[in-house]
Scaffold this active site. Structure first.
Site, short mmCIF file in Angstrom:
data_model
loop_
_atom_site.label_atom_id
_atom_site.label_comp_id
_atom_site.label_asym_id
_atom_site.label_seq_id
_atom_site.Cartn_x
_atom_site.Cartn_y
_atom_site.Cartn_z
N ARG A 111 0.83 -1.21 0.00
CA ARG A 111 0.00 0.00 0.00
C ARG A 111 0.87 1.26 0.00
O ARG A 111 2.03 1.24 0.38
CB ARG A 111 -0.91 0.03 1.22
N HIS A 158 2.26 7.92 10.87
CA HIS A 158 2.56 7.76 12.31
C HIS A 158 1.41 8.29 13.17
O HIS A 158 1.65 8.92 14.20
CB HIS A 158 3.86 8.49 12.69
N ASP A 199 -1.72 -0.92 7.85
CA ASP A 199 -1.25 -1.72 6.71
C ASP A 199 -2.09 -2.98 6.53
O ASP A 199 -2.42 -3.37 5.41
CB ASP A 199 0.22 -2.12 6.93
P1 NG1 Z 1 5.71 0.57 7.13
O1 NG1 Z 1 6.59 1.72 6.86
O2 NG1 Z 1 5.07 0.09 5.87
O3 NG1 Z 1 6.40 -0.57 7.85
C1 NG1 Z 1 4.60 1.46 9.48
C2 NG1 Z 1 3.47 0.81 10.33
C3 NG1 Z 1 2.10 1.48 10.11
C4 NG1 Z 1 2.18 2.99 10.24
C5 NG1 Z 1 3.33 3.51 9.35
C6 NG1 Z 1 3.55 4.99 9.51
C7 NG1 Z 1 3.41 -1.56 10.95
C8 NG1 Z 1 3.18 -2.94 10.47
N1 NG1 Z 1 3.35 -0.59 10.01
O4 NG1 Z 1 4.47 1.08 8.10
O5 NG1 Z 1 1.16 0.95 11.04
O6 NG1 Z 1 2.34 3.40 11.58
O7 NG1 Z 1 4.58 2.86 9.64
O8 NG1 Z 1 2.39 5.72 9.22
O9 NG1 Z 1 3.65 -1.36 12.13
MG MG Z 2 6.34 -2.83 7.56
#
Ligand code: NG1
Ligand code: MG
Ligand code: ADP
Length: 440
Positions: free
Chosen positions: A45, A52, A195
């Protein structure tokens, strides 16, 4: 709309997904000497606004991208090892056998298999009095890892859906989204659930406004002339293997608890910024005023946080921190919570959102900042780092008439001298559908 993930027929030869599935099938057959029972496909996605903030309880607006994770999987007879995994990038993700059903997941020891085990363990925990079937799985991924497009959750969700399907467990997409979000915590990520929610609940052609506790979604029809372009900063960040992500989760919690204590409410019950806002029944502007009033800029030592809350270090560890954040000695509170609260009010202003990510949240990277500038100079309407940041991808908004010019500019500017395939690191993206099962 079906409440359980869609079950699709195997595509005809010539369909755009056909050759991908055929190559995963070939890998499966060559490794295991049999045909798979099912395929599962889960998209990565891109998040358009609200970074955050999910783990603070606030809503986000992602859409599923074309890059995805595909599993081919089959049940194996009793007496076989519990789980066998192979990957089409075997050099990076080596073959793994998990002999029995012990679920002590350790990211350092288990490597990429840890993400798969997260989903498997999630289903094992709800199968009361029954044990899981043995499985053989072949994995293929096109989501660039550590790049903010959520390869990790696509993998966890694919594993959960595959395990549910082979064990005949029927769950709604919403249940799977919530379960996968808890499951990724088995490797220590303290994420908020964005996600996994978009992985299961995406619909083609729409971004989704996603709210949490419980997960709720609304279609966001994008303006017909909106085109999203994604560029990779060429810097990667593995979130579960580094400390920055969970540190931000802890900083937002501590900031909320200090403001709660100063406001005379039961601060120990406050886990997220949204809990604080709900307990105070205030709007975001009023919350920002409280942030200004009760928090100072710059670094708080752990001792100072303890003083603010009127407790000792052991209590702070118990009430407010997780095993992975207990060792942190310094926290930045005011800037972090300012990012979370101001983003909500700023709505769709993508560039302002990037500046807040870079400045207040310290979650950009010089390469991301250069890529944002490159997009803006090329005439993008807005551009921002997507996902957790500290590298990874930037998403830019433009219109169809400006698309070619924008891509040409960024190709010659940011990617000048890049020796790989620019098409893999700079691409247009349209909203895709969510996780599905494909009949073998
Ligand atoms: P990514 O960068 O795709 O690992 C993470 C968190 C999201 C969200 C975003 C920042 C997990 C699995 N994913 O995504 O929940 O906080 O950072 O918006 O913790
Ligand atoms: Mg991730
Ligand atoms: P992001 O979710 O932003 O891509 P993370 O650091 O959360 O970044 O997750 C990246 C990790 O996910 C990788 O280090 C790897 O362990 C796992 N991963 C991603 N894609 C694959 C894949 N195709 N096969 C196996 N593991 C993968």
């Amino acid at each position: 709309m079906s409440v359980t993930p869609e079950i699709l027929s195997y595509p005809d030869k010539g369909h755009q997904q056909w050759s991908r599935l055929e190559s995963v099938r070939a890998l499966f057959c060559s490794k295991y000497g049999r045909e798979p029972d099912i395929f599962v496909r889960v998209p990565g996605r891109v998040n358009l606004i609200g970074e955050h903030v999910d783990y603070c309880g606030y809503s986000v607006c992602p859409m599923a991208v074309e890059q995805n994770i595909v599993f081919a999987a089959a049940i194996t007879p009793e007496g076989s090892p519990f789980l066998k995994l192979v990957n089409d990038q075997a050099k990076v993700y080596p073959d793994t056998t998990v002999p029995d059903r012990k679920f002590e997941i350790d990211l350092k020891r288990d490597g990429w298999a840890a993400y798969v085990l997260c989903g498997v363990k999630g289903i094992a925990e709800i199968l009361v009095g029954k044990s899981l079937v043995n499985m053989e799985i072949a994995v293929s991924g096109t989501v660039p890892p550590g790049s903010g497009l959520s390869s990790s959750s696509a993998l966890v969700c694919a594993s959960l859906l595959t395990t549910a399907q082979l064990n005949n467990v029927k769950l709604t997409k919403f249940a799977m989204a919530e379960m996968s979000a808890s499951c990724e915590r088995f490797i220590g990520m303290e994420g908020g659930g964005m996600d996994q929610a978009i992985a299961f609940l995406a619909t083609r052609g729409c971004a989704k406004h996603i709210q949490f506790n419980p997960v709720r979604t609304e279609d966001v029809k994008l303006p017909s002339n909106a085109v999203f372009v994604i560029g990779h900063s060429l810097v990667t960040k593995r979130k579960a293997e580094t400390s920055e992500y969970n540190t931000r989760v802890a900083e937002c919690r501590l900031a909320s608890q200090i403001i709660a204590k100063e406001s005379g409410i039961d601060w120990e019950q406050i886990k997220k910024v949204k809990d604080l806002q709900d307990a105070l029944s205030c709007n975001l502007e009023e919350l920002l005023n409280l942030v200004d009033k009760h928090l100072h800029a710059g670094v708080y030592t752990k001792q100072e946080v303890c003083q603010c809350l009127g407790i000792g270090e052991n209590e702070l560890n118990e009430i407010s921190l997780s095993p992975s954040t207990r060792k942190i000695k310094e926290f930045v509170l005011k800037e972090r919570v300012t990012h979370v609260t101001s983003i909500e009010g700023l709505g769709v202003l993508m560039t302002a959102s990037h500046n807040s990510m870079a400045k207040d949240y310290d979650a950009s990277d010089p390469a991301c900042d250069r890529l944002v500038n490159s997009f803006m100079t090329a005439g993008a309407l807005g551009a921002r780092v997507t996902g957790a940041g500290w590298g990874g991808c930037v998403v830019a908004l433009t219109t169809p008439d400006r698309l070619n010019q924008l891509m040409d500019h960024v190709r010659l500017d940011f990617y000048a001298g890049y020796e790989g395939d620019v098409g893999k690191v700079l691409f247009q993206s349209e909203p895709q559908s969510g996780a599905c099962v494909i009949k073998a």
